[in-house]
Scaffold this motif. Sequence first.
Motif, PDB file in Angstrom:
ATOM      1  N   GLY A   1     -12.518 -58.183  32.198  1.00 47.42           N
ATOM      2  CA  GLY A   1     -11.440 -58.689  31.368  1.00 47.42           C
ATOM      3  C   GLY A   1     -10.157 -58.974  32.116  1.00 47.42           C
ATOM      4  O   GLY A   1      -9.244 -59.598  31.564  1.00 47.42           O
ATOM      5  N   VAL A   2     -10.059 -58.519  33.372  1.00 48.21           N
ATOM      6  CA  VAL A   2      -8.867 -58.756  34.181  1.00 48.21           C
ATOM      7  C   VAL A   2      -9.020 -60.102  34.891  1.00 48.21           C
ATOM      8  O   VAL A   2     -10.124 -60.497  35.289  1.00 48.21           O
ATOM      9  N   GLU A   3      -7.918 -60.808  35.035  1.00 44.25           N
ATOM     10  CA  GLU A   3      -7.954 -62.104  35.715  1.00 44.25           C
ATOM     11  C   GLU A   3      -8.415 -61.941  37.155  1.00 44.25           C
ATOM     12  O   GLU A   3      -8.053 -60.970  37.835  1.00 44.25           O
ATOM     13  N   ALA A   4      -9.200 -62.894  37.639  1.00 42.94           N
ATOM     14  CA  ALA A   4      -9.865 -62.766  38.944  1.00 42.94           C
ATOM     15  C   ALA A   4      -8.983 -63.249  40.085  1.00 42.94           C
ATOM     16  O   ALA A   4      -9.302 -64.180  40.821  1.00 42.94           O
ATOM     17  N   ASP A   5      -7.815 -62.590  40.231  1.00 41.73           N
ATOM     18  CA  ASP A   5      -6.973 -62.761  41.407  1.00 41.73           C
ATOM     19  C   ASP A   5      -7.377 -61.673  42.391  1.00 41.73           C
ATOM     20  O   ASP A   5      -7.255 -60.473  42.093  1.00 41.73           O
ATOM     21  N   LEU A   6      -7.831 -62.079  43.568  1.00 41.53           N
ATOM     22  CA  LEU A   6      -8.448 -61.126  44.493  1.00 41.53           C
ATOM     23  C   LEU A   6      -7.997 -61.405  45.919  1.00 41.53           C
ATOM     24  O   LEU A   6      -7.685 -62.545  46.275  1.00 41.53           O
ATOM     25  N   THR A   7      -7.981 -60.358  46.721  1.00 39.90           N
ATOM     26  CA  THR A   7      -7.807 -60.528  48.158  1.00 39.90           C
ATOM     27  C   THR A   7      -8.955 -59.817  48.864  1.00 39.90           C
ATOM     28  O   THR A   7      -9.355 -58.713  48.471  1.00 39.90           O
ATOM     29  N   VAL A   8      -9.481 -60.471  49.871  1.00 37.31           N
ATOM     30  CA  VAL A   8     -10.615 -59.938  50.624  1.00 37.31           C
ATOM     31  C   VAL A   8     -10.105 -59.532  52.005  1.00 37.31           C
ATOM     32  O   VAL A   8      -9.542 -60.353  52.739  1.00 37.31           O
ATOM     33  N   ILE A   9     -10.303 -58.255  52.339  1.00 39.77           N
ATOM     34  CA  ILE A   9      -9.742 -57.695  53.559  1.00 39.77           C
ATOM     35  C   ILE A   9     -10.829 -57.522  54.615  1.00 39.77           C
ATOM     36  O   ILE A   9     -11.866 -56.889  54.378  1.00 39.77           O
ATOM     37  N   ASP A  10     -10.581 -58.078  55.803  1.00 42.46           N
ATOM     38  CA  ASP A  10     -11.418 -57.842  56.969  1.00 42.46           C
ATOM     39  C   ASP A  10     -10.954 -56.537  57.604  1.00 42.46           C
ATOM     40  O   ASP A  10      -9.839 -56.457  58.127  1.00 42.46           O
ATOM     41  N   LEU A  11     -11.783 -55.521  57.548  1.00 48.10           N
ATOM     42  CA  LEU A  11     -11.411 -54.206  58.054  1.00 48.10           C
ATOM     43  C   LEU A  11     -11.580 -54.079  59.566  1.00 48.10           C
ATOM     44  O   LEU A  11     -11.389 -52.987  60.122  1.00 48.10           O
TER      45      LEU A  11
END
Length: 432
Positions: free
Chosen positions: A376-386
């Motif tokens: 239900g949350v808007e799909a604003d995402l950040t993908v982190i290279d560890l």
Amino acid sequence: MTARLLLGQTLEFTANPFLEGKDSARHRERGGILIEHGVIVAVDQAETLRSDHPEAEVVDHGMDLILPGFVDAHVHYPQTGIIASWGRRLIDWLNTYTFPEESRFGDQDYADRMAALYLDFSLANGITTAASYCTIHPESVDALMGQAAKRGMRMVAGKVMMDRNAPDTLRDDAQTGYDQSKALLQRWHGRDRLSYAITPRFAPTSTPAQLEAAGALWAEHPDCAMQTHLSEQHEEIALVRELFPQDPDYFGVYERFGLTGPGAIMGHAIHLQPREIEAMASTGTGVAHCPTSNAFIGSGPQCDVRGLVERGIPVGLATDVGGGSSFSMLHTMAAAYEMGQLRGDSLHARELLWLATGGAAEVLRLDGKVGRLAAGVEADLTVIDLASTPIIAERASRARDIWDALFATIMLGDDRAIARTYVAGKPVEQMG
């Protein structure tokens, strides 16, 4: 529209980690996030979602960590061009750098260019939502809101109201500030993913008449945000005491004019008195913690983040560009850790991440919309290279758990660690 399934490591907050500790989050080493129409539909084990949704387009991020997009609770986008300007205290810094630059934002083309630059820098650093001050010029609001709408971003912003202790080119008056703010509110609030913030800059630059007008406008539109500054430096506090001698303290000025409560975002809140803390807690007023700015402008490490949260005050993290010295939320989290260390309080990686996501969303009254990985949350995402640099990769190879690996990236990382940013489920083109 075809569903999209993102695969990678995931971290889901189920509660505030300042209050619930290690039980506040769930880590999936091989997790998945199912997205439809720009909204998260499900978060689960990768294989479960692949099995249940074979029709979904799969984007596999391997061992990268998928997080909510970062939420910046306090920023001045018109200061993008003067970030990292040398060595001044707050009032001198405003007069020397900020006010001359902000005077340029009545030029629509210039405002548009700087708004686009700011938003692109933010997205490159995984920031998908921000609460920004504009300038007194309506053009500055139109620029930021228009550019954010083009990118599909969720944005909170407003015209600065400022009718004293500023250059002639940056002063409105109580009536003009009210009228222009109301017109901008009606134009932008609730349009696309945009929200308006009533924005008296801070008590020293507004007369009582203007603060009264700002409070009246917020009372008429209580679903808006209200943003201002509070107790950043001792000289500022002394000036407030001189200008408002009848009020008990700095926060009391805002109380008198109806500028406190849920949706009120107080930038900095460093040098608070006990009465102010109690009043903030009882009213539900939020705080935007700005650690890089607090260091860069010499305001001090005294913001008691943990103490404020434990008193029930919502706290979120903020870059405070351009008093803040970085567009990176990773760098801002690192500064928050270091500021905590100076107070004798070692903030855990999960607490730092919360401040930059769910905590900031709560301050902006956007919880349930952004800041978490949940259905239900808007799909604003950040993908982190560890393992984005050789030293981070070496450090991560020794990590005891996901929090230890994330902490290494927080302390050593920059925009190179942002493998991908998604806005409403769509990947953002990276800056070249």
